[in-house]
Design a protein around this motif. Structure first.
Motif, PDB file in Angstrom:
ATOM      1  N   SER A  64      -5.673   8.982 -10.075  1.00 50.59           N
ATOM      2  CA  SER A  64      -4.942   9.166  -8.815  1.00 50.59           C
ATOM      3  C   SER A  64      -3.537   9.685  -9.037  1.00 50.59           C
ATOM      4  CB  SER A  64      -4.878   7.842  -8.049  1.00 50.59           C
ATOM      5  OG  SER A  64      -4.195   6.868  -8.815  1.00 50.59           O
ATOM      6  N   MET A  75      -7.180   5.147   6.284  1.00 50.59           N
ATOM      7  CA  MET A  75      -7.044   5.208   4.831  1.00 50.59           C
ATOM      8  C   MET A  75      -6.355   6.490   4.374  1.00 50.59           C
ATOM      9  SD  MET A  75      -7.883   2.395   3.565  1.00 50.59           S
ATOM     10  CE  MET A  75      -7.909   2.812   1.827  1.00 50.59           C
ATOM     11  N   ASP A  76      -5.660   7.142   5.281  1.00 57.35           N
ATOM     12  CA  ASP A  76      -4.888   8.336   4.936  1.00 57.35           C
ATOM     13  C   ASP A  76      -3.861   7.960   3.869  1.00 57.35           C
ATOM     14  OD1 ASP A  76      -3.338  10.595   4.787  1.00 57.35           O
ATOM     15  OD2 ASP A  76      -2.672  10.562   6.876  1.00 57.35           O
ATOM     16  N   ILE A  77      -3.869   8.659   2.742  1.00 58.32           N
ATOM     17  CA  ILE A  77      -2.954   8.302   1.655  1.00 58.32           C
ATOM     18  C   ILE A  77      -1.501   8.640   1.983  1.00 58.32           C
ATOM     19  CG2 ILE A  77      -4.712   8.477  -0.137  1.00 58.32           C
ATOM     20  CD1 ILE A  77      -3.392  11.172  -0.937  1.00 58.32           C
ATOM     21  N   GLU A 114      -3.867  -0.365   5.943  1.00 58.44           N
ATOM     22  CA  GLU A 114      -5.213   0.114   5.609  1.00 58.44           C
ATOM     23  C   GLU A 114      -6.221  -0.096   6.736  1.00 58.44           C
ATOM     24  OE1 GLU A 114      -7.064  -3.316   2.837  1.00 58.44           O
ATOM     25  OE2 GLU A 114      -4.936  -2.867   2.508  1.00 58.44           O
ATOM     26  N   HIS A 118      -5.257   5.049  -1.964  1.00 52.11           N
ATOM     27  CA  HIS A 118      -6.658   5.427  -1.794  1.00 52.11           C
ATOM     28  C   HIS A 118      -7.541   4.202  -1.535  1.00 52.11           C
ATOM     29  CE1 HIS A 118      -5.278   9.100  -3.908  1.00 52.11           C
ATOM     30  NE2 HIS A 118      -6.234   9.690  -3.237  1.00 52.11           N
ATOM     31  N   PHE A 119      -6.997   3.019  -1.792  1.00 55.43           N
ATOM     32  CA  PHE A 119      -7.791   1.786  -1.715  1.00 55.43           C
ATOM     33  C   PHE A 119      -7.051   0.745  -0.877  1.00 55.43           C
ATOM     34  CE2 PHE A 119      -8.197   3.871  -5.823  1.00 55.43           C
ATOM     35  CZ  PHE A 119      -9.557   4.100  -5.915  1.00 55.43           C
ATOM     36  N   THR A 150       1.580   4.392   0.432  1.00 59.00           N
ATOM     37  CA  THR A 150       1.279   5.718   0.947  1.00 59.00           C
ATOM     38  C   THR A 150       2.438   6.656   0.595  1.00 59.00           C
ATOM     39  OG1 THR A 150       2.287   5.301   3.111  1.00 59.00           O
ATOM     40  CG2 THR A 150      -0.049   4.767   2.859  1.00 59.00           C
ATOM     41  N   ARG A 188       0.876  -1.175   0.000  1.00 61.35           N
ATOM     42  CA  ARG A 188       0.000   0.000   0.000  1.00 61.35           C
ATOM     43  C   ARG A 188       0.914   1.226   0.000  1.00 61.35           C
ATOM     44  NH1 ARG A 188      -2.897   3.270   4.188  1.00 61.35           N
ATOM     45  NH2 ARG A 188      -4.429   4.420   2.962  1.00 61.35           N
ATOM     46  N   ASP A 210      -2.218   1.837  -5.186  1.00 60.84           N
ATOM     47  CA  ASP A 210      -2.760   3.151  -4.847  1.00 60.84           C
ATOM     48  C   ASP A 210      -3.302   3.157  -3.423  1.00 60.84           C
ATOM     49  OD1 ASP A 210      -4.160   5.542  -4.691  1.00 60.84           O
ATOM     50  OD2 ASP A 210      -5.094   5.336  -6.665  1.00 60.84           O
TER      51      ASP A 210
END
Length: 520
Positions: free
Chosen positions: A498, A122-124, A118, A95-96, A70, A68, A93
């Protein structure tokens, strides 16, 4: 400027080699945030320790590891650790959720491991709370970035010695801005070659400071980080990437370089009219990830007081062309530069023959930045890379008398109106030449009579006022009547992927609705 032979020799070293080289100066800063900083030595120590921990849980060279991604120092530490092991970092990404993102790409890929946070938030830009999960998504253990007191680099060196710079190392999913997503498989040499070539042209060095406003699941964000590593300078990794915040950060942290997509940099420029100043530390802005015009590039130069260097690259081929930092502004801003020194560039017609300067054709390129292929998709790989080892980019363009490459549109981004092939890129450039227009995008709309017609959306310059009819009148004489957009929508923003590119499939759906309303 390094010779080609010197550059090729450098491309034989891996990411870990460059990290250890810079770590020889234990106080030299590499990554920093608003609250913490990490030296090259600390990044090396944490990455080595993390690699050992992952190896102890069964991770090996060649394993696919979904991350993930970030936009954080954490993600970069994970990325370097996977590079030490020789595992393949599948960048997803933030975001997911990782499984959700991979599922929705439609690519048949089954990671051996997942590294994600995650479940915490869910903070990117989220940090901490990382867990290692197995392929069945069962949690194996939490991951931390502490370094044991008895840590040595012996295990990391042993693992890294078994890794080749040409082994699979990274999976980047294409953005799908003009179609479906693909999984691009890259090796370490792909990103290192681009950095060795580009860093030299941009005169990047230890005195520079870049800022990471780009997503790390996109090749542009990875390239920024690797170029900083190869050039030996630091990177600011902010939790806030809003243009207003970054403008203030330029002065606060004495930033010298910004890599960004045109839509973002233009937003920064609009902020400058509200009393912001970059305090003159900014040296250059690298512009890529989307189309820009000479007028836009020159506007950015005037507004930010920094040189603009348009760059052309893609997930499949990290860096294709750019100008040198020292090139005159008229050349730097006119196109996307000359082919990188270690690249071979070709402009080919539909029969595969090279065309002379000034003639349009498909842009093709060959060299060490070229992907290994599309993961699990040999058919698409064969379509993209011909028997001569050249990547067919799908982009149309030409070279001028200086060798500067100009992109005119997408080979598939063609609107067929009554049997006539129209270039969406050409119409977009015409729209951008209208004084009140800041940004423009053109897509194909369905039409009962002609099959397809051009539909346009534009964003006006700050403070400008105009109606669609005014823009259409201004276009008269700049394009042919058949190229005139059937409808022009004035919008405040475009739907974006994105990675910051205009999402043309979504824009097409939006404009189709607008067009239908106007016709009813």
């Amino acid at each position: 400027m390094k010779s080609i032979d010197e550059k090729r020799k450098l491309c034989g070293y891996g990411l870990y080699d460059f990290l250890k080289k810079e770590a020889a100066n234990p106080s030299k800063r590499f990554l920093f945030t608003e609250t913490r900083s990490y030296t090259f030595q600390q990044v090396a120590d944490i990455s080595e320790s993390l690699a050992e921990r992952l190896h102890a849980f069964g991770m090996r060279k060649g394993h696919m590891v979904a991350v993930r991604a970030t936009r954080s120092v954490d993600t970069l530490l994970i990325f370097f650790a996977l590079g030490i092991i020789g595992a393949v970092a599948v960048m997803t990404d933030a975001h997911f959720g990782v499984r959700e993102f991979i599922r929705d790409t439609g690519v048949d890929i089954s990671p051996d491991y997942y590294i994600t946070n995650e479940n915490a938030a869910m903070d990117i830009c989220g940090t901490g709370n990382w867990v290692l999960k197995a392929g069945n998504f069962g949690t194996i253990c939490p991951l931390t970035f502490d370094v044991p007191r008895d840590h040595t680099d012996s295990a990391a060196k042993r693992m890294s010695s078994e890794v080749s710079v040409t082994d699979p190392a990274i999976v980047i999913f294409t953005s799908g801005s003009t179609g479906t997503s693909k999984a691009v498989l890259l090796c370490q040499r792909n990103v290192i070659a681009n950095s060795v070539d580009g860093g030299d042209l941009f005169e990047e060095g230890p005195a520079d400071t870049n800022v990471l406003i780009l997503p790390l699941h996109h090749i542009f964000g990875i390239a920024l980080t690797v170029c900083a590593l190869v050039s030996g300078h630091d990177v600011f990794v902010p939790a806030n990437s809003e243009p207003e915040f970054i403008l203030r950060a330029v002065a606060k942290y004495r930033l010298t370089i910004i890599y960004g997509v045109p839509t973002y940099i233009l937003s920064m420029c609009e902020m400058c009219g509200d009393g912001f100043t970059t305090d003159n530390s900014l040296r250059f802005v690298l512009l890529a990830g989307g189309p820009s015009t000479q007028r836009q590039a020159e506007y950015i130069e005037r507004t930010l007081g920094a040189r603009v260097i348009p760059v052309y690259g893609m997930s499949e081929y990290v860096g294709i062309s750019t100008c040198a930092y020292s090139e005159p502004g008229s050349r730097r801003c006119s196109g996307v530069g000359t082919f990188y020194p270690m690249n071979e560039g070709f402009i080919l017609d539909d029969e595969g023959n090279e065309v002379p300067p000034g003639s349009e054709g498909e842009i093709c390129v060959r060299g060490w930045d070229l992907m290994l292929g599309y993961y699990g998709n040999e058919e698409e790989t064969r379509k993209a890379i011909d028997g001569c080892g050249r990547l067919h980019t799908g982009d149309l363009g030409y070279t001028d008398k200086y060798g500067i490459l100009h992109i005119t549109g997408r080979k598939k981004d063609i609107i067929i109106r009554g049997g006539e092939n129209l270039s969406a890129g050409k119409i977009e450039k015409a729209l951008l030449s209208v004084d009140c227009v800041s940004q423009a995008a053109v897509v194909a709309g369905k039409d009962e009579r002609f099959g397809e017609v051009p539909l346009a959306a534009v964003i006006l310059k700050k403070g400008a006022s105009a109606a669609a009819d005014d823009i259409a009148k201004a276009l008269s004489g700049r394009i042919t009547p058949i190229e005139m957009p059937e409808h022009i929508a004035i919008v405040t923003e475009f739907p974006l992927t994105s990675t910051g590119k205009i999402n043309k499939p979504e824009l097409s759906r939006m404009l189709a609705v607008v067009s239908a309303r106007q016709q009813s």
